[in-house]
Design a protein around this motif. Structure first.
Motif, PDB file in Angstrom:
ATOM      1  N   LEU A   1      -8.310   1.750   4.169  1.00  0.00           N
ATOM      2  CA  LEU A   1      -7.938   0.341   4.301  1.00  0.00           C
ATOM      3  C   LEU A   1      -9.192  -0.379   4.785  1.00  0.00           C
ATOM      4  O   LEU A   1      -9.655  -0.153   5.909  1.00  0.00           O
TER       5      LEU A   1
ATOM      6  N   VAL B   1      -6.523   7.729   1.694  1.00  0.00           N
ATOM      7  CA  VAL B   1      -6.592   6.326   1.302  1.00  0.00           C
ATOM      8  C   VAL B   1      -7.287   5.554   2.415  1.00  0.00           C
ATOM      9  O   VAL B   1      -7.045   5.803   3.605  1.00  0.00           O
TER      10      VAL B   1
ATOM     11  N   ARG C   1      -8.578   6.883  -2.802  1.00  0.00           N
ATOM     12  CA  ARG C   1      -8.322   5.497  -3.194  1.00  0.00           C
ATOM     13  C   ARG C   1      -8.722   4.568  -2.052  1.00  0.00           C
ATOM     14  O   ARG C   1      -8.782   4.966  -0.894  1.00  0.00           O
ATOM     15  N   HIS C   2      -8.943   3.291  -2.417  1.00  0.00           N
ATOM     16  CA  HIS C   2      -9.364   2.283  -1.438  1.00  0.00           C
ATOM     17  C   HIS C   2      -8.534   1.013  -1.633  1.00  0.00           C
ATOM     18  O   HIS C   2      -8.249   0.607  -2.764  1.00  0.00           O
ATOM     19  N   ILE C   3      -8.175   0.405  -0.498  1.00  0.00           N
ATOM     20  CA  ILE C   3      -7.439  -0.856  -0.502  1.00  0.00           C
ATOM     21  C   ILE C   3      -8.241  -1.849   0.336  1.00  0.00           C
ATOM     22  O   ILE C   3      -8.574  -1.558   1.492  1.00  0.00           O
TER      23      ILE C   3
ATOM     24  N   LEU D   1       0.851  -1.191   0.000  1.00  0.00           N
ATOM     25  CA  LEU D   1       0.000   0.000   0.000  1.00  0.00           C
ATOM     26  C   LEU D   1       0.883   1.235   0.000  1.00  0.00           C
ATOM     27  O   LEU D   1       2.052   1.183   0.363  1.00  0.00           O
TER      28      LEU D   1
ATOM     29  N   TRP E   1      -8.152  -6.197  -3.542  1.00  0.00           N
ATOM     30  CA  TRP E   1      -8.670  -5.205  -4.491  1.00  0.00           C
ATOM     31  C   TRP E   1      -8.122  -3.844  -4.118  1.00  0.00           C
ATOM     32  O   TRP E   1      -7.994  -3.500  -2.946  1.00  0.00           O
ATOM     33  N   THR E   2      -7.785  -3.053  -5.108  1.00  0.00           N
ATOM     34  CA  THR E   2      -7.398  -1.669  -4.900  1.00  0.00           C
ATOM     35  C   THR E   2      -7.882  -0.850  -6.085  1.00  0.00           C
ATOM     36  O   THR E   2      -7.888  -1.329  -7.225  1.00  0.00           O
TER      37      THR E   2
ATOM     38  N   THR F   1      -9.551   3.403  -7.346  1.00  0.00           N
ATOM     39  CA  THR F   1      -9.932   4.781  -7.037  1.00  0.00           C
ATOM     40  C   THR F   1     -11.349   4.830  -6.469  1.00  0.00           C
ATOM     41  O   THR F   1     -12.075   3.826  -6.473  1.00  0.00           O
TER      42      THR F   1
ATOM     43  N   VAL G   1      -3.991  -8.160   0.074  1.00  0.00           N
ATOM     44  CA  VAL G   1      -4.734  -7.155  -0.686  1.00  0.00           C
ATOM     45  C   VAL G   1      -5.444  -7.859  -1.836  1.00  0.00           C
ATOM     46  O   VAL G   1      -4.806  -8.488  -2.682  1.00  0.00           O
TER      47      VAL G   1
END
Length: 229
Positions: free
Chosen positions: A32, A30, A198-200, A22, A209-210, A212, A207
């Motif tokens: 999590l 961002v 953004r998203h993680i 990340l 999926w990541t 915008t 992880v």
């Protein structure tokens, strides 16, 4: 700003993180995300030196700080709002704010009281005399008083009443507008998509999926698969 690469961590023989990647850039928000027990708080502990990583790399502004002590991480510019708030119950609000403050930055007592007028009203009250929402405001204010380059919030609104949650989201939006870099963990995905960049998403220490903000809004199956109980 913050770069985490292939981070692995464990509690004893129980491996929790399996190669977490990340990053957070200057002025970026961002998130999590993930269900309970998927490794979000372990990731934060590993970043802040509260748990020594088994492998991987944590760097801040290009400086390798993998496994460094928590105070060194703080000096490098990371401010933590921990899960459960962990304010000092036997100190007043004002004493909590100045106890770990780093002078010379833009965040001062006056600015914190402007951000959280309720804290100004309660500045002589002990930490133990505050409501849960007030304690969370104090925990955020305390982190900001270290004048961090990046503020990290672990379970930003957990256990708070809806009106207090709305206040916290409003504050985080204001911080973003002022150029603060933020990494936030929370379960209120719909609220987060109103201001995050953004998203993680973490599932079982990895992880999965990541993307915008626009991408997570366009793929509701991500929430259905990885975030809903």
């Amino acid at each position: 700003m913050l770069h985490v690469e292939a981070l692995e961590a464990a509690y004893g023989d129980s491996r929790i993180l399996f190669g977490i990647d990340l990053s957070v850039q200057k002025g970026e928000v961002v998130t999590l995300l993930g269900r309970n027990g998927m490794g979000k708080t372990t990731t934060i502990k590993s970043i802040f030196g509260l748990l020594k990583p088994r492998a991987g790399r944590v760097s801040i502004e290009g400086e390798d700080l993998t496994g460094a002590s928590p105070h060194r991480i703080a000096l490098a510019g990371l401010g933590l709002v921990p899960e459960g708030r962990q304010i000092f119950p036997t100190l007043t609000v004002q004493e909590n704010l100045v106890a770990t403050a780093r002078p010379g930055g833009k965040w001062t007592l006056a600015r914190i009281y402007d951000l959280f007028p309720r804290l100004a009203e309660r500045k002589r009250n002990m930490g133990s005399q505050l409501s849960g929402g007030e304690q969370q405001m104090l925990a955020i204010g305390r982190a900001l008083m270290t004048n961090p380059r990046l503020i990290v919030l672990d379970e930003a609104t957990e256990g708070l009443a809806p009106l207090i949650r709305a206040d916290i989201w409003s504050v985080l939006t204001r911080l973003k507008d002022e150029g603060e870099a933020i990494l936030v963990i929370d379960k209120n995905v719909d609220a987060l998509t109103c201001f995050a960049d953004r998203h993680i998403v973490i599932e079982k220490g990895q992880v999965v999926w990541t993307g915008t903000n626009d991408e997570i809004l366009a793929t509701p199956e991500v929430k259905d698969r990885f975030l809903h109980v």
